[in-house]
Design a protein around this motif. Structure first.
Motif, mmCIF file in Angstrom:
data_model
loop_
_atom_site.group_PDB
_atom_site.id
_atom_site.type_symbol
_atom_site.label_atom_id
_atom_site.label_comp_id
_atom_site.label_asym_id
_atom_site.label_seq_id
_atom_site.Cartn_x
_atom_site.Cartn_y
_atom_site.Cartn_z
ATOM 1 N N VAL A 119 11.073 11.172 3.939
ATOM 2 C CA VAL A 119 11.507 10.088 3.045
ATOM 3 C C VAL A 119 11.013 8.746 3.593
ATOM 4 O O VAL A 119 10.549 7.889 2.842
ATOM 5 C CB VAL A 119 13.040 10.072 2.889
ATOM 6 N N LEU A 120 11.102 8.593 4.919
ATOM 7 C CA LEU A 120 10.671 7.334 5.550
ATOM 8 C C LEU A 120 9.200 7.036 5.240
ATOM 9 O O LEU A 120 8.827 5.892 4.983
ATOM 10 C CB LEU A 120 10.883 7.408 7.063
ATOM 11 N N THR A 121 8.379 8.067 5.253
ATOM 12 C CA THR A 121 6.947 7.885 4.981
ATOM 13 C C THR A 121 6.715 7.259 3.611
ATOM 14 O O THR A 121 5.769 6.491 3.416
ATOM 15 C CB THR A 121 6.232 9.255 5.046
ATOM 16 N N ARG A 122 7.606 7.571 2.651
ATOM 17 C CA ARG A 122 7.461 7.070 1.277
ATOM 18 C C ARG A 122 8.351 5.849 1.010
ATOM 19 O O ARG A 122 8.493 5.430 -0.132
ATOM 20 C CB ARG A 122 7.778 8.192 0.284
ATOM 21 N N SER A 123 8.924 5.297 2.069
ATOM 22 C CA SER A 123 9.843 4.170 1.915
ATOM 23 C C SER A 123 9.150 2.859 2.256
ATOM 24 O O SER A 123 8.110 2.830 2.913
ATOM 25 C CB SER A 123 11.056 4.357 2.836
ATOM 26 N N VAL A 124 9.773 1.778 1.798
ATOM 27 C CA VAL A 124 9.219 0.448 2.051
ATOM 28 C C VAL A 124 10.320 -0.414 2.662
ATOM 29 O O VAL A 124 11.509 -0.227 2.393
ATOM 30 C CB VAL A 124 8.675 -0.159 0.732
ATOM 31 N N PHE A 125 9.898 -1.352 3.515
ATOM 32 C CA PHE A 125 10.843 -2.292 4.114
ATOM 33 C C PHE A 125 10.813 -3.596 3.318
ATOM 34 O O PHE A 125 9.791 -3.962 2.733
ATOM 35 C CB PHE A 125 10.477 -2.563 5.576
#
Lengths: 83, 152
Positions: free
Chosen positions: A50-56
């Motif tokens: 999920v982190l790989t497809r997440s944005v900050f």
């Protein structure tokens, strides 16, 4: 090292409302790497996909990984699913 | 409706509400004596998804970013369609049968109102920072996958 607060949203709420991590620099790429390490340490490596497809985001700005943040707080936004 | 966050544009209103959206009276927000068409869309929580039973959805929202994204979306829609538009999304628990998102548009003729509403819900799903946690009959919970906002 600098201490950063990462506010958790969506699926990352399973980790709590926020994470406190230490980063070597204030680039989003470093923050992403530190969060990834934290997920492994918390035995939630499954969330790395999920982190790989997440944005900050900082404030109301979405950040690309090469950007350096100006504050000490960011939000972690997983893929969106409104409606 | 008692919105906890809202933006009013020249031709639109967008906002966020705690709990389910109200359906009744939405059309009044876009009524215009010069407009002969009103189109509405209500997104309603259903009792099943991907083969599993659901009793509710708990919506998580980043209020600041979601309102900004809704505002940007309304600006885009009102640029592309000559409409008067309202778009409201829920935060928190919404039970089966209740509305989590309501959209209404009015225009001189039906084509623009229908087009704006259809594009509004399509774009909302991929642009606005909102997440849904589906809740089952035994309180089992799962976050639903969605559309990545990552651009790099």
């Amino acid at each position: 090292m600098t201490t950063i607060t990462v506010h958790c949203l969506g699926a990352f709420r399973a980790l709590g409302d926020s994470l406190v991590i230490d980063v070597s620099d204030l680039s989003v790429a470093s923050i992403r790497a530190a969060v990834s390490s934290s997920l492994v340490a918390m035995e939630r490596a499954d969330l790395n996909t999920v982190l790989t497809r997440s944005v900050f985001a900082e404030g109301d700005e979405l950040l690309k990984d090469h950007v350096t943040i100006s504050g000490r707080e960011v939000s972690l936004l997983p893929p969106v699913a409104g409606g | 409706m008692d919105l906890f966050a809202r933006n009013d544009g020249e031709h639109y209103l967008c906002g966020l509400i705690d709990g389910p959206c109200q359906i009744v009276g939405l059309d009044l927000l876009v009524q215009d004596a010069a407009h002969g068409a009103i189109a509405q869309f209500f997104g309603v929580v259903r009792n099943h998804n991907e083969g599993l039973t659901a009793v509710a959805v708990d919506y998580d929202v980043h209020p600041e970013l979601a309102l900004k994204a809704l505002d940007d979306l309304c600006e885009d829609l009102c640029t592309n369609y000559p409409v008067k538009l309202v778009m409201i999304h829920s935060r928190g628990l919404v039970r089966v049968g209740e509305a989590s998102v309501v959209i209404a548009a009015s225009s001189t003729h039906r084509k623009d109102a229908l087009g704006a509403v259809s594009e509004a819900i399509d774009q909302l799903k991929i642009r606005v920072p909102i997440w849904k946690k589906e809740i089952g009959p035994d309180d089992e919970q799962r976050w639903l996958d969605g559309h990545s906002l990552r651009k790099d």
